[in-house]
Design a protein around this motif. Structure first.
Motif, mmCIF file in Angstrom:
data_model
loop_
_atom_site.group_PDB
_atom_site.id
_atom_site.type_symbol
_atom_site.label_atom_id
_atom_site.label_comp_id
_atom_site.label_asym_id
_atom_site.label_seq_id
_atom_site.Cartn_x
_atom_site.Cartn_y
_atom_site.Cartn_z
ATOM 1 N N TYR A 1 0.833 -1.198 0.000
ATOM 2 C CA TYR A 1 0.000 0.000 0.000
ATOM 3 C C TYR A 1 0.870 1.251 0.000
ATOM 4 O O TYR A 1 1.833 1.358 0.780
ATOM 5 N N CYS A 2 0.498 2.182 -0.827
ATOM 6 C CA CYS A 2 1.128 3.500 -0.828
ATOM 7 C C CYS A 2 0.412 4.382 0.199
ATOM 8 O O CYS A 2 -0.799 4.251 0.420
ATOM 9 N N ASN A 3 1.155 5.280 0.774
ATOM 10 C CA ASN A 3 0.626 6.115 1.854
ATOM 11 C C ASN A 3 1.245 7.499 1.748
ATOM 12 O O ASN A 3 2.409 7.634 1.380
ATOM 13 N N ILE A 4 0.460 8.518 2.040
ATOM 14 C CA ILE A 4 1.004 9.865 2.139
ATOM 15 C C ILE A 4 0.490 10.509 3.407
ATOM 16 O O ILE A 4 -0.697 10.392 3.731
ATOM 17 N N ARG A 5 1.389 11.135 4.140
ATOM 18 C CA ARG A 5 1.020 11.875 5.355
ATOM 19 C C ARG A 5 1.260 13.359 5.091
ATOM 20 O O ARG A 5 2.373 13.763 4.740
ATOM 21 N N LEU A 6 0.208 14.131 5.227
ATOM 22 C CA LEU A 6 0.315 15.577 5.081
ATOM 23 C C LEU A 6 0.562 16.149 6.464
ATOM 24 O O LEU A 6 -0.342 16.168 7.315
ATOM 25 N N ILE A 7 1.791 16.590 6.694
ATOM 26 C CA ILE A 7 2.246 16.907 8.046
ATOM 27 C C ILE A 7 1.458 18.070 8.658
ATOM 28 O O ILE A 7 0.992 17.986 9.797
ATOM 29 N N ARG A 8 1.277 19.129 7.934
ATOM 30 C CA ARG A 8 0.707 20.349 8.531
ATOM 31 C C ARG A 8 -0.754 20.200 8.903
ATOM 32 O O ARG A 8 -1.219 20.805 9.871
ATOM 33 N N ILE A 9 -1.500 19.388 8.184
ATOM 34 C CA ILE A 9 -2.919 19.234 8.502
ATOM 35 C C ILE A 9 -3.218 17.891 9.161
ATOM 36 O O ILE A 9 -4.364 17.622 9.526
ATOM 37 N N GLY A 10 -2.190 17.056 9.315
ATOM 38 C CA GLY A 10 -2.372 15.812 10.033
ATOM 39 C C GLY A 10 -3.253 14.800 9.347
ATOM 40 O O GLY A 10 -3.924 13.999 10.001
ATOM 41 N N MET A 11 -3.280 14.806 8.024
ATOM 42 C CA MET A 11 -4.110 13.851 7.280
ATOM 43 C C MET A 11 -3.247 12.746 6.684
ATOM 44 O O MET A 11 -2.105 12.971 6.287
ATOM 45 N N VAL A 12 -3.834 11.565 6.609
ATOM 46 C CA VAL A 12 -3.161 10.400 6.027
ATOM 47 C C VAL A 12 -4.081 9.799 4.971
ATOM 48 O O VAL A 12 -5.276 9.630 5.208
#
Length: 117
Positions: free
Chosen positions: A94-105
């Motif tokens: 599975y590919c995953n991205i974490r958007l640090i500033r808004i805390g979304m995954v």
């Protein structure tokens, strides 16, 4: 919203190689971490490798020296070059991205990698 599309999975013989790719689209902030997780049958999902937007990396001990993660920030794409595959690498990746500033995954739908002779 962010969408992730993986490609590159398949069947490979032990000792072989595969290259996975994952393209992200949508509202992607520059401060993010993109990575790969895997889940084998009957096991929990585990981190394989990840790379932040500054090129910092982290690898699972089981893949160090065999797998290499890379990314193209201009294309919002992350790659996983997998070498010297063995049957323990069989899993859905599975590919995953974490958007640090808004805390979304966000997660991709996964691509199956099967290592078998």
């Amino acid at each position: 919203q962010v969408q992730l599309v993986e490609s590159g999975g398949g069947l490979v013989q032990p000792g072989g190689s595969l290259n996975l790719s994952c393209a992200a689209s949508g509202s992607i902030s520059r401060s993010n971490v993109m990575g790969w997780y895997r889940q084998a049958p009957g096991k929990q999902r585990e981190l394989v490798a990840e790379m932040d937007s500054g090129s910092g990396t982290d690898y699972a001990d089981s893949v160090k020296g065999r797998f290499t993660i890379s990314r193209d920030n201009a294309k919002n794409t992350v790659y996983l070059q997998m070498n010297r595959l063995n049957d323990e690498d069989t899993a859905v990746y599975y590919c995953n991205i974490r958007l640090i500033r808004i805390g979304m995954v966000y997660w991709g739908k996964g691509t199956l990698v099967t290592v078998s002779s």
